[in-house]
Design a protein around this motif. Structure first.
Motif, mmCIF file in Angstrom:
data_model
loop_
_atom_site.group_PDB
_atom_site.id
_atom_site.type_symbol
_atom_site.label_atom_id
_atom_site.label_comp_id
_atom_site.label_asym_id
_atom_site.label_seq_id
_atom_site.Cartn_x
_atom_site.Cartn_y
_atom_site.Cartn_z
ATOM 1 N N ALA A 301 0.826 -1.206 0.000
ATOM 2 C CA ALA A 301 0.000 0.000 0.000
ATOM 3 C C ALA A 301 0.861 1.258 0.000
ATOM 4 C CB ALA A 301 -0.936 -0.015 1.205
ATOM 5 N N SER A 302 1.945 1.256 0.766
ATOM 6 C CA SER A 302 2.843 2.416 0.814
ATOM 7 C C SER A 302 3.528 2.636 -0.531
ATOM 8 C CB SER A 302 3.890 2.226 1.909
ATOM 9 O OG SER A 302 3.275 2.166 3.184
ATOM 10 N N ALA A 303 3.928 1.552 -1.175
ATOM 11 C CA ALA A 303 4.560 1.658 -2.494
ATOM 12 C C ALA A 303 3.557 2.163 -3.527
ATOM 13 C CB ALA A 303 5.126 0.309 -2.912
ATOM 14 N N TYR A 304 2.330 1.690 -3.405
ATOM 15 C CA TYR A 304 1.277 2.133 -4.324
ATOM 16 C C TYR A 304 1.000 3.629 -4.143
ATOM 17 C CZ TYR A 304 -3.340 2.440 -6.514
ATOM 18 O OH TYR A 304 -4.411 2.803 -7.293
ATOM 19 N N LYS A 305 0.933 4.055 -2.886
ATOM 20 C CA LYS A 305 0.689 5.473 -2.598
ATOM 21 C C LYS A 305 1.823 6.347 -3.114
ATOM 22 C CE LYS A 305 -0.258 8.671 1.230
ATOM 23 N NZ LYS A 305 -0.420 8.787 2.708
ATOM 24 N N ALA A 306 3.063 5.830 -3.011
ATOM 25 C CA ALA A 306 4.226 6.583 -3.487
ATOM 26 C C ALA A 306 4.313 6.608 -5.005
ATOM 27 C CB ALA A 306 5.503 6.002 -2.894
ATOM 28 N N GLY A 307 3.564 5.715 -5.652
ATOM 29 C CA GLY A 307 3.465 5.761 -7.107
ATOM 30 C C GLY A 307 4.535 5.035 -7.883
ATOM 31 N N PHE A 308 5.237 4.076 -7.246
ATOM 32 C CA PHE A 308 6.274 3.402 -8.018
ATOM 33 C C PHE A 308 6.022 1.901 -8.216
ATOM 34 C CE2 PHE A 308 8.112 3.595 -3.690
ATOM 35 C CZ PHE A 308 8.336 2.257 -3.442
ATOM 36 N N ILE A 309 4.796 1.432 -7.959
ATOM 37 C CA ILE A 309 4.446 0.070 -8.362
ATOM 38 C C ILE A 309 3.184 0.127 -9.207
ATOM 39 C CG2 ILE A 309 5.473 -1.047 -6.349
ATOM 40 C CD1 ILE A 309 2.618 -1.426 -5.258
ATOM 41 N N GLN A 310 3.051 -0.861 -10.040
ATOM 42 C CA GLN A 310 1.860 -0.980 -10.869
ATOM 43 C C GLN A 310 1.489 -2.445 -10.989
ATOM 44 O OE1 GLN A 310 3.441 0.967 -14.337
ATOM 45 N NE2 GLN A 310 4.152 -0.950 -15.242
ATOM 46 N N GLY A 311 0.264 -2.690 -11.380
ATOM 47 C CA GLY A 311 -0.200 -4.061 -11.488
ATOM 48 C C GLY A 311 0.040 -4.660 -12.854
ATOM 49 N N ARG A 312 -0.373 -5.896 -12.981
ATOM 50 C CA ARG A 312 -0.340 -6.585 -14.257
ATOM 51 C C ARG A 312 -1.709 -6.431 -14.923
ATOM 52 N NH1 ARG A 312 2.947 -12.246 -12.865
ATOM 53 N NH2 ARG A 312 5.003 -11.295 -12.602
ATOM 54 N N ASP A 313 -1.984 -7.211 -15.925
ATOM 55 C CA ASP A 313 -3.264 -7.131 -16.628
ATOM 56 C C ASP A 313 -4.421 -7.327 -15.656
ATOM 57 O OD1 ASP A 313 -1.879 -6.772 -18.950
ATOM 58 O OD2 ASP A 313 -2.025 -8.863 -19.605
ATOM 59 N N GLY A 314 -5.506 -6.587 -15.892
ATOM 60 C CA GLY A 314 -6.676 -6.698 -15.043
ATOM 61 C C GLY A 314 -6.505 -6.049 -13.700
ATOM 62 N N ASN A 315 -5.546 -5.118 -13.589
ATOM 63 C CA ASN A 315 -5.266 -4.420 -12.343
ATOM 64 C C ASN A 315 -4.957 -5.376 -11.200
ATOM 65 O OD1 ASN A 315 -4.945 -2.059 -10.785
ATOM 66 N ND2 ASN A 315 -7.004 -2.275 -9.932
ATOM 67 N N GLN A 316 -4.302 -6.477 -11.526
ATOM 68 C CA GLN A 316 -3.895 -7.437 -10.504
ATOM 69 C C GLN A 316 -2.453 -7.160 -10.083
ATOM 70 O OE1 GLN A 316 -4.526 -11.372 -12.109
ATOM 71 N NE2 GLN A 316 -6.618 -11.434 -11.330
ATOM 72 N N PHE A 317 -2.212 -7.215 -8.796
ATOM 73 C CA PHE A 317 -0.842 -7.049 -8.312
ATOM 74 C C PHE A 317 -0.074 -8.369 -8.369
ATOM 75 C CE2 PHE A 317 2.347 -6.900 -4.840
ATOM 76 C CZ PHE A 317 3.158 -5.925 -5.410
ATOM 77 N N ALA A 318 -0.792 -9.478 -8.281
ATOM 78 C CA ALA A 318 -0.169 -10.815 -8.328
ATOM 79 C C ALA A 318 0.962 -10.927 -7.306
ATOM 80 C CB ALA A 318 0.346 -11.107 -9.735
ATOM 81 N N PRO A 319 0.643 -10.763 -6.024
ATOM 82 C CA PRO A 319 1.689 -10.670 -4.997
ATOM 83 C C PRO A 319 2.560 -11.903 -4.860
ATOM 84 C CG PRO A 319 -0.457 -10.994 -3.997
ATOM 85 C CD PRO A 319 -0.704 -10.709 -5.432
ATOM 86 N N LEU A 320 2.030 -13.080 -5.138
ATOM 87 C CA LEU A 320 2.789 -14.306 -4.934
ATOM 88 C C LEU A 320 3.422 -14.825 -6.216
ATOM 89 C CD1 LEU A 320 0.408 -16.127 -2.423
ATOM 90 C CD2 LEU A 320 2.317 -14.579 -1.961
ATOM 91 N N GLU A 321 3.226 -14.092 -7.315
ATOM 92 C CA GLU A 321 3.878 -14.468 -8.567
ATOM 93 C C GLU A 321 5.353 -14.089 -8.506
ATOM 94 O OE1 GLU A 321 2.697 -16.021 -11.339
ATOM 95 O OE2 GLU A 321 0.839 -16.401 -10.232
ATOM 96 N N GLN A 322 6.188 -14.913 -9.077
ATOM 97 C CA GLN A 322 7.618 -14.631 -9.071
ATOM 98 C C GLN A 322 7.946 -13.476 -10.010
ATOM 99 O OE1 GLN A 322 9.025 -18.539 -10.099
ATOM 100 N NE2 GLN A 322 9.067 -19.224 -7.978
ATOM 101 N N SER A 323 8.912 -12.670 -9.629
ATOM 102 C CA SER A 323 9.254 -11.474 -10.387
ATOM 103 C C SER A 323 10.189 -11.798 -11.545
ATOM 104 C CB SER A 323 9.922 -10.449 -9.465
ATOM 105 O OG SER A 323 10.427 -9.366 -10.222
ATOM 106 N N THR A 324 9.940 -11.135 -12.673
ATOM 107 C CA THR A 324 10.857 -11.246 -13.805
ATOM 108 C C THR A 324 11.976 -10.210 -13.664
ATOM 109 O OG1 THR A 324 9.695 -9.647 -15.202
ATOM 110 C CG2 THR A 324 8.929 -11.943 -15.267
#
Length: 338
Positions: A301-324
């Motif tokens: 939530a803090s990262a989202y508020k600061a504006g430096f994270i974004q979601g994947r398709d469908g506005n999903q954050f996919a928190p448990l998906e592994q990062s590329t």
């Protein structure tokens, strides 16, 4: 005693089966590293030489070195003692190289240049090569393994950004090129970046501490139960991150350096590194917010508020998906701009 010609893939087996030297014979030997260029530019070749001192009847040897593959690209190694060498075994920032003399002859005495290793300097920043361990073998086929604890450092200056063959149409092309220019990540030996490749905890921690220009520490990280599985090249960055409270281990006191990092973990590390205020009442608007683990919810939530994270398709954050690799680079760049 006549010796049969040994094939290269048998040299390491030979080294592992030999009779130990008496302790006194090994204690007198020491080792140093030298480098051809202490301040190379990206793209230039760097030669590292391994020298032995006060040797006694050295007939064969095996050297084990560590280096940072994010800043140095290993090319080749050769022995300066005549004989037969193995093809270097290179994995996760470590190099194992061995050589043996051939025929019925005495080994080397005194000082000798054991081998030279060639690297390409890539990216920019401070890095090092470490000689961790050397196995010495006499002409009587007695051996000893000796800790070397020798290292050299170099500072690579950024040069021309490499043209990767696999990012021309990738959404993160501009971010990848900028990250390489800054020097906190690099490509691979085959001139690819592999933007969809997955990132380990060790890799991401090293990227983050480089990007933020945090000074690397040399702590041994012995507090982790799996300390011996943390690559040498990643230890300074991980030590720094642990000391700064950016990253920690798991409940069983392991660090799990080779685990693939997921998006929730990655975001948490960045928020901690930037020392953002973590508001327990803050919330993100991702469609899968309910899937974000409780321990990570306020960081996301803090990262989202600061504006430096974004979601994947469908506005999903996919928190448990592994990062590329592309996502990791984009997140770090967005964070340091903030």
């Amino acid at each position: 005693m006549k010796r049969k010609l040994l094939s290269a893939n048998l040299i390491l087996l030979l080294l592992s089966l030999l009779i130990p030297f008496a302790a006194l014979a090994a204690e007198s030997a020491s080792f140093t590293l030298t480098i051809s260029n202490e301040k190379p530019e990206a793209g230039q070749e760097v030669i590292v030489s391994v020298k032995g001192h006060d040797l006694k009847d050295l007939y064969a040897y095996e050297v084990n070195l560590g280096y940072d593959p994010e800043l140095l690209r290993f090319k080749k190694a050769k022995s300066d003692i005549p004989g037969m060498s193995i093809t270097p075994i290179v994995k996760n920032g470590s190099i194992q190289f061995a050589n043996t003399m051939i025929g019925d002859k005495a080994g080397e005495d005194g000082d000798a240049l054991l081998c030279t290793l060639a690297f390409d300097a890539i990216g920019n920043g401070k890095t090092k090569v470490e000689l961790n361990e050397v196995k010495l073998v006499s002409s009587q086929l007695a051996s000893v393994t000796q800790k070397a604890d020798a290292r050299i450092t170099t500072e690579i200056k950024g040069g021309k950004v490499e043209a990767f063959t696999d990012i021309a149409d990738h959404w993160a092309k501009e971010a990848i090129e900028q990250a390489v220019k800054i020097g906190f990540v690099n490509g691979f030996e085959d001139h690819t970046f592999r933007p969809q490749g997955l990132v380990t905890r060790a890799e991401f921690t090293a990227m983050l501490t480089r990007a933020l220009q945090l000074p690397g520490l040399e702590d041994a990280l012995t507090d982790f139960a799996d300390d011996d599985r943390i690559p040498q090249w990643a230890r300074p960055g991980i030590s720094t991150a642990v000391a700064a409270g950016i990253v920690n281990g798991y409940e069983d006191n392991t660090f799990r350096a080779d685990n693939r990092i997921n998006r929730a973990e990655m975001t948490t590390l960045v928020v901690r590194a930037l020392k953002l205020d973590v508001n327990s009442t803050a919330a993100s608007t991702f469609s899968d917010t309910s899937q974000i683990p409780d321990w990570a919810a306020t960081y996301v939530a803090s990262a989202y508020k600061a504006g430096f994270i974004q979601g994947r398709d469908g506005n999903q954050f996919a928190p448990l998906e592994q990062s590329t690799r592309a996502e990791a680079v984009k997140l770090i760049l967005s964070a340091i701009k903030k």
